[in-house]
Design a protein around this motif. Structure first.
Motif, PDB file in Angstrom:
ATOM      1  N   ALA A 677      15.843  18.142  22.700  1.00 23.70           N
ATOM      2  CA  ALA A 677      15.525  17.623  21.374  1.00 23.70           C
ATOM      3  C   ALA A 677      16.256  16.310  21.207  1.00 23.70           C
ATOM      4  CB  ALA A 677      15.971  18.607  20.302  1.00 23.70           C
ATOM      5  N   SER A 678      15.650  15.417  20.462  1.00 18.61           N
ATOM      6  CA  SER A 678      16.310  14.130  20.261  1.00 18.61           C
ATOM      7  C   SER A 678      15.973  13.579  18.891  1.00 18.61           C
ATOM      8  CB  SER A 678      15.888  13.137  21.335  1.00 18.61           C
ATOM      9  OG  SER A 678      14.542  12.768  21.149  1.00 18.61           O
ATOM     10  N   TYR A 679      16.837  12.712  18.457  1.00 20.55           N
ATOM     11  CA  TYR A 679      16.650  12.070  17.165  1.00 20.55           C
ATOM     12  C   TYR A 679      17.247  10.680  17.286  1.00 20.55           C
ATOM     13  CZ  TYR A 679      17.002  11.133  12.173  1.00 20.55           C
ATOM     14  OH  TYR A 679      16.860  10.579  10.942  1.00 20.55           O
ATOM     15  N   SER A 728      11.984  14.408  18.176  1.00 23.83           N
ATOM     16  CA  SER A 728      11.178  14.908  19.279  1.00 23.83           C
ATOM     17  C   SER A 728      11.796  16.210  19.767  1.00 23.83           C
ATOM     18  CB  SER A 728      11.190  13.852  20.386  1.00 23.83           C
ATOM     19  OG  SER A 728      10.313  14.185  21.402  1.00 23.83           O
ATOM     20  N   ILE A 729      10.960  17.187  19.991  1.00 17.91           N
ATOM     21  CA  ILE A 729      11.479  18.434  20.555  1.00 17.91           C
ATOM     22  C   ILE A 729      10.476  18.909  21.587  1.00 17.91           C
ATOM     23  CG2 ILE A 729      10.489  19.851  18.674  1.00 17.91           C
ATOM     24  CD1 ILE A 729      13.084  21.604  19.032  1.00 17.91           C
ATOM     25  N   GLY A 730      10.997  19.372  22.722  1.00 13.37           N
ATOM     26  CA  GLY A 730      10.041  19.741  23.759  1.00 13.37           C
ATOM     27  C   GLY A 730      10.617  20.683  24.782  1.00 13.37           C
ATOM     28  N   PHE A 731       9.708  21.314  25.501  1.00 13.98           N
ATOM     29  CA  PHE A 731      10.053  22.176  26.632  1.00 13.98           C
ATOM     30  C   PHE A 731       9.585  21.512  27.904  1.00 13.98           C
ATOM     31  CE2 PHE A 731      10.012  25.550  23.417  1.00 13.98           C
ATOM     32  CZ  PHE A 731      11.149  26.265  23.796  1.00 13.98           C
ATOM     33  N   SER A 741       3.730  23.617  36.235  1.00  8.62           N
ATOM     34  CA  SER A 741       4.857  22.957  35.605  1.00  8.62           C
ATOM     35  C   SER A 741       4.328  22.003  34.555  1.00  8.62           C
ATOM     36  CB  SER A 741       5.708  22.221  36.640  1.00  8.62           C
ATOM     37  OG  SER A 741       4.952  21.196  37.229  1.00  8.62           O
ATOM     38  N   GLY A 742       5.226  21.548  33.738  1.00  7.33           N
ATOM     39  CA  GLY A 742       4.744  20.619  32.724  1.00  7.33           C
ATOM     40  C   GLY A 742       5.693  20.496  31.564  1.00  7.33           C
ATOM     41  N   THR A 743       5.180  19.875  30.514  1.00  7.16           N
ATOM     42  CA  THR A 743       5.971  19.707  29.304  1.00  7.16           C
ATOM     43  C   THR A 743       5.105  20.011  28.095  1.00  7.16           C
ATOM     44  OG1 THR A 743       5.365  17.383  29.174  1.00  7.16           O
ATOM     45  CG2 THR A 743       7.454  17.878  30.219  1.00  7.16           C
ATOM     46  N   LEU A 744       5.768  20.441  27.063  1.00  7.82           N
ATOM     47  CA  LEU A 744       5.108  20.665  25.784  1.00  7.82           C
ATOM     48  C   LEU A 744       6.025  20.041  24.754  1.00  7.82           C
ATOM     49  CD1 LEU A 744       3.058  22.169  23.928  1.00  7.82           C
ATOM     50  CD2 LEU A 744       4.608  24.103  23.995  1.00  7.82           C
ATOM     51  N   GLU A 745       5.477  19.163  23.940  1.00  7.37           N
ATOM     52  CA  GLU A 745       6.376  18.393  23.114  1.00  7.37           C
ATOM     53  C   GLU A 745       5.763  18.083  21.754  1.00  7.37           C
ATOM     54  OE1 GLU A 745       8.106  15.417  25.397  1.00  7.37           O
ATOM     55  OE2 GLU A 745       9.518  14.828  23.837  1.00  7.37           O
ATOM     56  N   VAL A 783       0.892  17.633  25.503  1.00  8.07           N
ATOM     57  CA  VAL A 783       0.973  18.676  26.523  1.00  8.07           C
ATOM     58  C   VAL A 783       0.699  18.044  27.872  1.00  8.07           C
ATOM     59  CG1 VAL A 783       0.047  20.861  27.346  1.00  8.07           C
ATOM     60  CG2 VAL A 783       0.108  20.399  24.894  1.00  8.07           C
ATOM     61  N   GLN A 784       1.554  18.356  28.812  1.00  7.83           N
ATOM     62  CA  GLN A 784       1.280  17.935  30.183  1.00  7.83           C
ATOM     63  C   GLN A 784       1.358  19.181  31.043  1.00  7.83           C
ATOM     64  OE1 GLN A 784       1.787  14.448  31.871  1.00  7.83           O
ATOM     65  NE2 GLN A 784       1.356  15.398  33.832  1.00  7.83           N
ATOM     66  N   LEU A 785       0.351  19.363  31.890  1.00 10.50           N
ATOM     67  CA  LEU A 785       0.316  20.523  32.774  1.00 10.50           C
ATOM     68  C   LEU A 785       0.062  20.053  34.189  1.00 10.50           C
ATOM     69  CD1 LEU A 785      -1.825  23.383  31.194  1.00 10.50           C
ATOM     70  CD2 LEU A 785       0.593  23.455  31.846  1.00 10.50           C
TER      71      LEU A 785
END
Lengths: 1048, 495
Positions: A677-679, A728-731, A741-745, A783-785
């Protein structure tokens, strides 16, 4: 004596070395156990080395002082193998691709392990770029990562695509991301960079990652890092690409030669039958008049029957009419298959304490429109050396020489724009000259047929809608629009280790751009006829000089890792401009200004922009599990007044690698999982003018010979940085042996104190003053997969998907939130930045074919009542306005598919957008009725007789343009599109073959860019702009390409 | 060595940049504070306004004041063309629809142009007394700025408000009236208030010019120009005696004379013409090839618009011109290669096309006539024709002008409506395409009737052939531009 001593020494040395040597044999394999042929095996610190055989084996004599073997191969991470006592070894190499999650990423002012990042960062590697035959690197960014929107750009070779990262940051200041090349904000043209020199591109998307660029990264940053020498064995890379450009998006459907006269007949007849004021003629009288008028108004008659008999009283083409000639295609003489050739090589190595990389590149990209091309020569040299154990230095210099011929397809509505002229030309006007009897008219001197440009023997003028006296083919051939540019991108650094964990780095960066533009208008046809030829020459010199000093401190105490950065940076932009224009050519063929008689323009200026910053960052990692990052930066810009020029920007971010926790670590299916997470906040000062805070009287308003100035800008000393705050918050995850694999944000990017041109009203001496007013937010999900769908010995199928959904919302406006209407849009609190606000189109009145709008509440004239009692009007002035959707799509993204079968891989990249609206102005132009101007085939569906039910109002020479076609939501269309952006079929020649020729690897490929674009209307390119409007620009090109790339 | 290097870099780093490093100034503009110091600088602002009046506003057919003159003439019936092109529904207001569309760029064009002149004139007026210079030069500058402001408000109030009607109290909304640089976002004053200010400014201007140095050239407003504008204002306010008096003042002050028949055929492109009182003075490097007045209205400038779309006169009006009148030569009822030569074969010919205007220099260079002496005779004639018992003076004033144009002209014997009509016909012929017709129709509350023009092509005006008189229609008040509505919350839109 001396020679003797030397000889003796040599003999002794050789003998000792030879005596102490031993032979090491071994085998190099990849992580799956397959042999790695042709890998370089080198004794570290010596020149002794060999390469592996096709079965991966090697044998090497190693001197006694040789302790470490360095094993390198393309596509694998370098391995340093410590020799023990055994003489037979086996080495396993790890592919550099499969280690995606462990990679090191270039970030602001340094690099970072990807797993320890707390911000949102996407990376494009050089391997990904290998498949892309793009002249300008921005063309490769579309779809590269979620959150990135790109226009399709245009077909003009070398042109850039516009990029937006996570929505739209500003209304009046720039929304383009910051481009950083090798550590410094780039002050040149992105198109000058050789894409083959790029090692990686990092996209910084949130405040945590961009905050350190503070001032200028409000819209994200694109960090381009160039290659340097990496392998001990000198490596040569050589490549040749050949391609052909053609038109990537077809033309709008336009009516044919045979349909044109009857449609114009209809519009004349309707004009007579349905006048605005007074009583109309009867259908019979109007038809008779129309049959006569159509001939005189269209002037040209390519048919075998007299003009007044081309269209009968029934409104149909005379069945006896035969075409006398067929030369109506204005595009074909303008188009070609434009060849694209690119070749180059690089040599690189890392030897001991120094590394080097140099490259040469030649690119010639010819557009599919004649006289449009882009030619570039690049040379680059990068050297880094460890001078002392405490001192490192390096220099990285790129030069580019660019020559380009620009077609006038810049979107402006001029006769010299091929896409204006050829698109608008009525289908009955020939390219070449014919007599009224249909015989070609030849130039008696050259024997060639004249172009029909209005000044040839026997010329007659086309009507006003068909560009009389002008000729796009001839003008394109005779005019010149040349640009020549010399660029230098230079970066140098000195890094000194002051204490054990403390380094001081001083960096210097210089970007130089010298651009000369020469525009020549010929004296035969077009704009240059009157002055007898015109030459305009302008010289622009743009320099960016940046200096920074960075102090880095790293410390590891047990499981605690700290790194601290502090620094100072200053940047100077100097923009100089000089232009001269003369008219009246002296000698033909010489287009330089000196060859012209009368000076008409001489002008020049110099502008300066300076920025200064102090920056700092703290990174903390615990046990590779917890990451924390905080940064602070203060920035000053000369755009603002002394009192307000310093802005403060900061960020914090945290990451928790859940997969390092024991409760997950033992999971069979979760390989990696991180929550971050970031701000943070970043600034923006990207205004059009350099001096927005100052009150100014502009020069350039001289009255005859007396000096004149005019008030051009009101002072605003309170003006300061626009601030962008991103949450921003993401996995990030890797599952099933990283097969998935990927990201979800989720992100929320808000701009406050927006740099906004506050309207002052036209009755004020200054109509707008730039102030820090207004706020806006962009919220979205990305979303990136990355899916490894099939993984087998011979066949792999990988898919990368990304999807972004974005909502923009205006939260505050100047003048107490007064909405601001402009063009097709309105800015209003609660709406988004690209919300369409247009006349509300109702449809067509079946009784007389009039185009009807919903009427506004106050109007009382020209009112009609609809079948359900709707208050309607045929007068656009009385029409009601309303919101009609936004140009921002519901979601957009890309799909990247890779099939690999043994040595063959097939890759294709699709970009798409779903939803959003587009105002198709090009189409609206083709629905206008003007004598001589082309018509869209939809005109065939126009209302003809009372009772007709249709959505196209009657063609009416008086009213179609003045009333029915007034800008309304009738011309909006769904902006969804699908673009096959890239296809690459690659064959990696087996190493067993290449090694016979001493080649490390050889890659042969065929592919293409922009192979198809599907949108809701033939001819429409809904990826042309972010704001959902179009203009007659150079249509995107389609490139088909073949080439090879080899290392030896 | 190592220590020295470290020390140097560390100092460099800590020191940062000098404070002045962050100060940047432009090279193509002058700081506000430096402008109002000397008369010469103040004069530069005035010159900026004059230049602005012949600069392109946005589209090619918006060349400052010249473009406005044409735009409004195309709304009448005497200046027209065979095709829809510039000035017609798509690119102007000739179709009488778009002047009511607040978003339309041609609605903003006169509004913004005149207000920008006013804003700059305001800053001159505010600062002129503190400038360093001789009193005579200060007064000249003051007179110019005041006249400019009066003229600009006079144009604005005619375009954006209901007409001035001397028989009523003119309390209808006029225009917002900032009179200093610090005033902005004002509500609209009444028409009466605006005219009061115009008269006040002209009074002060005439006073200042009274003790001023001589004007530099005819691109500058002057005592005579101030009186000429004042005569127009009085005529529009239906103050007939004053109108005649001010117009007479211009003639009495002298310095100008009616041009000869030879000069009449020189193309209306040169400020040195003895009849011009005020005009644009354009150098060869100050032209805008496609965006100048003569790029629209000359017969021989080589632009697409001129080549393809010749400007034509109302053929009925043409037929009223006597054969011996030099003005009969300004148009050609049946042009051909012999009687109407053109620069190249790419130029179209159309019946009743004009050759009144021609370019002075290539490509489309030439001056623009804003005020000519001939108008003063017509104002005297019209004003007197409307004052009971003054018809003799009216006929005499008309005679002076008419006999100059047509040597066989004899003193008119008309009276009443016939005399007035004769004067107006003279004016329509004399000032064809010089921007008078629309303003005259509005001032006199007359309708537009194109059905009586035999050669009028409806398609060139979106089919609009008749427009009711101003008292019966709101079509004569242009909409207040959207950009003004958005930036000035205190203004009011016309209905």
């Amino acid at each position: 004596m001396r020679k003797l001593f030397l000889l003796l020494f040599g003999v002794v040395f050789f003998a000792t070395a030879a005596l102490a040597q031993r032979t090491i044999t071994g085998k190099v394999t990849d992580d799956k156990g397959n042999p790695v042929p042709n890998a370089s095996v080198l004794v570290k610190g010596t020149t002794a080395g060999t390469s592996t055989k096709p079965d991966g084996s090697f044998s090497l004599d190693v001197p006694a002082n040789g302790k470490v073997l360095l094993i390198t191969s393309i596509g694998f991470t370098d391995v340093e193998f410590k020799l023990g006592t055994t003489n037979t070894i086996s080495v396993s190499m790890v592919s550099s691709d499969t280690k995606a999650i462990e990679e090191v990423v270039v970030v602001a002012y340094g690099t970072q392990k990807k797993s320890s990042l707390t911000g949102s960062v996407a990376r494009i590697k050089s391997d990904d770029l290998l498949d892309r035959q793009v002249t300008n690197i921005t063309q490769a960014l579309a779809g590269a990562a979620p959150g990135i929107q790109a226009t399709s750009g245009n077909g003009q070779p070398g042109s850039s695509a516009a990029i937006r990262i996570r929505g739209f940051g500003s209304v009046n200041a720039g929304s383009e991301p910051l481009y950083v090349v090798d550590g410094f904000p780039y002050g040149g043209f992105i198109g000058d960079i050789n894409t083959n020199d790029i090692e990686s591109i990092t996209l910084l998307k949130d405040a945590s990652s961009t905050a350190l660029y503070g001032a200028r990264a409000a819209n994200g940053a694109v960090i381009i890092t160039t290659k340097k020498g990496r392998t001990a064995a000198p490596r040569v890379n050589f490549y040749v690409n050949y391609g052909q450009s053609s038109r990537g998006i077809g033309e709008y459907d336009k009516v044919s030669t045979l349909d044109y006269h009857p449609l114009i007949w209809q519009s004349i007849k309707n004009g007579l039958q349905y006048p605005v004021t007074g009583t109309g003629q009867t259908a019979a009288v109007a038809s008779q008049n129309a049959s006569n008028t159509v001939a005189t108004q269209l002037i040209y008659n390519p048919f075998s029957v007299p003009g007044n008999q081309v269209v009968g009283l029934d409104g149909k083409l005379n069945p006896n009419a035969q075409l006398l000639y067929n030369d109506f295609d204005w595009y074909s003489p303008l188009e070609r298959n434009g060849p694209r050739v690119e070749t180059g090589f690089s040599v690189s190595s890392k030897q001991g304490k120094s590394d080097y990389f140099f490259s040469l590149n030649y690119l010639s990209d010819k557009g599919f429109v004649i006289e449009s091309d882009f030619q570039r020569f690049n040379a680059r040299m990068a050297i880094n050396t460890q001078v002392k154990d405490w001192l490192k230095t390096g220099l990285n210099v790129t030069t580019a020489i660019v020559n380009t011929n620009q077609a006038a397809g810049d979107g402006s509505n001029t006769f010299v724009n091929p896409f204006v002229f050829a698109r608008g030309m009525g289908p009955i006007y020939p390219v070449r000259a014919f007599t009224t009897a249909g015989a070609p008219i030849f130039n008696t001197v050259t024997g060639e047929q004249w172009y029909d440009y209005g000044l040839h023997p026997g010329a007659i003028n086309r009507p006003t809608g068909a560009s009389p006296g002008r000729h796009i083919v001839l003008e394109t051939l005779l005019n010149k629009r040349l640009t020549k540019r010399n660029s230098v991108i230079a970066r140098a650094f000195i890094e000194a280790r002051l204490a054990k964990n403390l380094t001081l780095t001083t960096n210097a960066g210089v970007d130089l751009n010298n651009t000369r533009a020469l525009t020549f208008q010929n004296k035969v046809v077009g704009d240059g006829v009157t002055p007898g030829g015109r030459s305009t020459n302008s010289a622009n010199e743009f320099r960016t000089i940046t200096l920074n000093e960075l102090l880095n401190y790293n410390k590891k105490i047990g499981e605690h890792e700290f790194s601290i950065l502090a620094g100072h940076e200053s940047t100077k932009n100097i923009d100089q401009y000089l232009t001269a224009e003369r008219t009246g050519a002296i000698a033909d063929g010489n287009i330089q200004v000196g060859n012209f008689v009368t000076a008409t323009v001489a002008n020049g200026r110099e502008d300066n922009l300076r920025r200064e910053a102090y920056l700092s960052r703290l990174n903390y990692t615990y046990n590779n599990k917890f990451n924390f990052e905080a940064s602070y930066r203060t920035d000053a810009s000369s755009r603002f007044a002394p009192e307000t020029r310093w802005g403060q920007f900061y960020s914090i971010g945290g990451g928790w690698v859940l997969s390092e926790e024991t409760f997950i670590k033992n999971s069979k299916w979760i390989n990696f999982l991180k929550l971050r997470a970031s701000y943070g906040s970043v600034g923006n000062d990207a205004l059009d003018t350099y001096y927005s805070s100052q009150g100014l009287f502009g020069s350039g308003f001289n009255n005859a010979t007396e000096p004149g100035i005019l008030y051009t800008q009101a002072p605003n000393t309170a003006l300061t940085w626009e601030v962008n705050t991103t949450k921003s918050i993401g996995f990030e995850f890797g599952l099933f042996k990283n097969r998935v694999s990927g990201t979800l944000e989720y992100f929320n990017r808000g701009s406050s104190s927006l740099l906004f041109d506050e309207p002052q009203g036209l009755s004020n001496v200054i109509t707008s003053i730039t102030k820090n007013i207004g706020a806006m937010e962009n919220k979205g999900v990305e979303v990136q997969l990355d899916l490894g769908i099939v993984r087998s010995k011979n066949f792999n199928w990988d898919v990368q998907l990304n999807i972004t959904s974005l909502k923009n919302n205006i939260t505050k406006l100047p003048n107490n939130n007064t909405p601001i209407t402009s063009g097709t849009k309105r800015l209003e609190v609660g709406e988004d930045i690209f919300a369409f606000y247009l006349r509300r189109w109702y449809g067509v009145d079946p009784s007389d074919g009039a185009g009807l709008f919903y009427a506004n509440a106050t109007s009382t004239t020209d009112i009609r009542t609809g079948p359900k009692g709707e208050k309607l009007t045929n007068n656009p002035t009385n029409a009601d306005f309303g919101y009609a959707g936004s140009a921002i799509p519901k979601h957009f993204g890309s799909i990247n598919n890779t099939f690999t079968y043994q040595n063959i891989s097939i890759n294709f990249l699709l970009n798409y957008q779903v939803g959003g609206k587009f105002y198709d102005g090009n189409y609206a132009g083709l629905m206008a009725v003007t004598y001589g101007r082309a018509l869209h085939t939809d005109a065939l569906r126009a209302w003809k007789n009372p009772g007709d039910i249709t959505d196209i109002p009657r063609l009416d020479i008086n009213q179609t343009n003045a009333r029915f076609n007034a800008q309304s939501d009738r011309f909006l269309i769904d902006a969804s599109y699908l673009n096959l952006r890239n296809v690459a079929i690659t064959y990696n020649v087996p190493k067993t073959v290449t090694s016979k020729f001493g080649i490390e690897n050889l890659r042969i490929f065929v592919g293409g860019e922009n192979l198809f674009i599907v949108s809701k209307r033939q001819g429409l390119n809904s990826a042309e702009s972010f704001n959902g409007t179009n203009s007659p620009v150079y249509t995107p090109n389609r490139l088909v390409n073949i080439g090879f790339n080899t290392n030896f | 060595m190592k220590k020295i290097l470290i020390a140097i870099t560390a100092i460099l780093m800590l020191a940062g940049c000098k404070k002045e490093f962050l100060d940047a100034t432009p090279t193509n503009a002058v700081a506000e504070a430096d402008v109002f110091t000397t008369v010469a600088n103040g004069e530069a602002v005035m010159n900026g306004i004059y230049r602005y009046l012949y600069s392109r506003f946005d589209n090619q057919n918006t060349p400052g004041q010249g473009g406005i003159m044409l735009m409004f003439d195309f709304m009448g019936e005497d200046v027209h063309q065979a095709l829809a092109s510039w000035y017609t529904p798509g690119n102007g207001c000739g179709g009488w629809i778009n002047q009511k569309n607040a978003d339309y760029s041609y609605v903003a064009y006169p509004f913004r142009m005149y207000y920008r002149c006013i804003g700059n004139a305001n800053s001159v007026i505010e600062n002129v007394d503190k400038l360093i210079g001789t009193p005579a030069d200060i007064n000249r500058l003051k007179g110019e700025a005041l006249t400019m402001r009066a003229w600009a408000y006079f144009n604005l109030v005619q375009i954006y408000a209901k007409r001035y009607d001397a028989t009523t109290i003119n309390s209808q909304l006029g225009v917002s009236m900032p009179l200093s640089a610090t005033q902005s976002k004002l509500p609209r004053s009444t028409v009466e208030e605006v005219y009061t200010q115009i008269n006040k400014d002209l009074t002060n201007a005439v006073a200042a010019f009274g003790t001023a140095s001589a004007p530099r050239n005819k691109s500058h407003l002057s005592l005579r120009a101030a009186y000429a504008i004042w005569a127009r204002v009085a005529l529009t306010q239906q103050k007939w005696t004053l109108a005649a008096q001010y117009a007479n003042q211009v003639i009495t002050l002298g310095g100008f004379s009616l041009m000869s028949n030879v000069q009449y055929q020189e193309g209306f492109n040169n400020i040195t013409n003895p009849e011009w009182i005020w005009g644009a003075f354009i150098q060869d490097d100050q032209g805008d090839t496609f965006g100048s007045y003569l790029a629209q209205i000359s017969y021989n400038g080589n632009t697409s618009y001129i080549r393809g779309v010749p400007k034509r006169i109302n053929s009925a009006l043409y037929n009223l011109i006597t054969a011996t009148d030099v003005r009969k030569k300004m148009w050609e009822p049946s042009p051909n290669a012999t009687n109407f030569p053109l620069p190249t074969t790419a130029f179209a010919r159309t019946p009743y096309m004009s050759r009144k205007f021609s370019i002075r220099n290539l490509p489309t260079i030439g001056d623009v006539p804003y005020i000519r002496l001939a108008e003063m005779y017509l104002i005297i004639a019209e004003a007197n024709a409307r004052i009971p018992g003054n018809e003799a003076q009216a006929r005499a004033a008309l005679y002076t002008l008419a006999v100059n144009r047509d040597p066989s002209y004899v003193l008119s014997t008309n009276s009443g409506a016939a005399l007035l009509n004769e004067i107006l016909v003279q004016k329509r012929v004399e000032f064809w395409a010089e921007g008078h017709r629309w303003f005259d129709l509005k001032r006199m509350d007359m309708p537009v009737d194109r059905t009586v023009v035999p050669n009028y092509v409806p398609a060139s005006a979106g089919g609009v052939m008749q427009v009711p008189a101003p008292s019966a229609s709101n079509l004569w008040e242009f909409s207040i531009p959207t950009a003004e509505i958005q930036g000035n919350p205190n203004t009011t839109q016309n209905n």
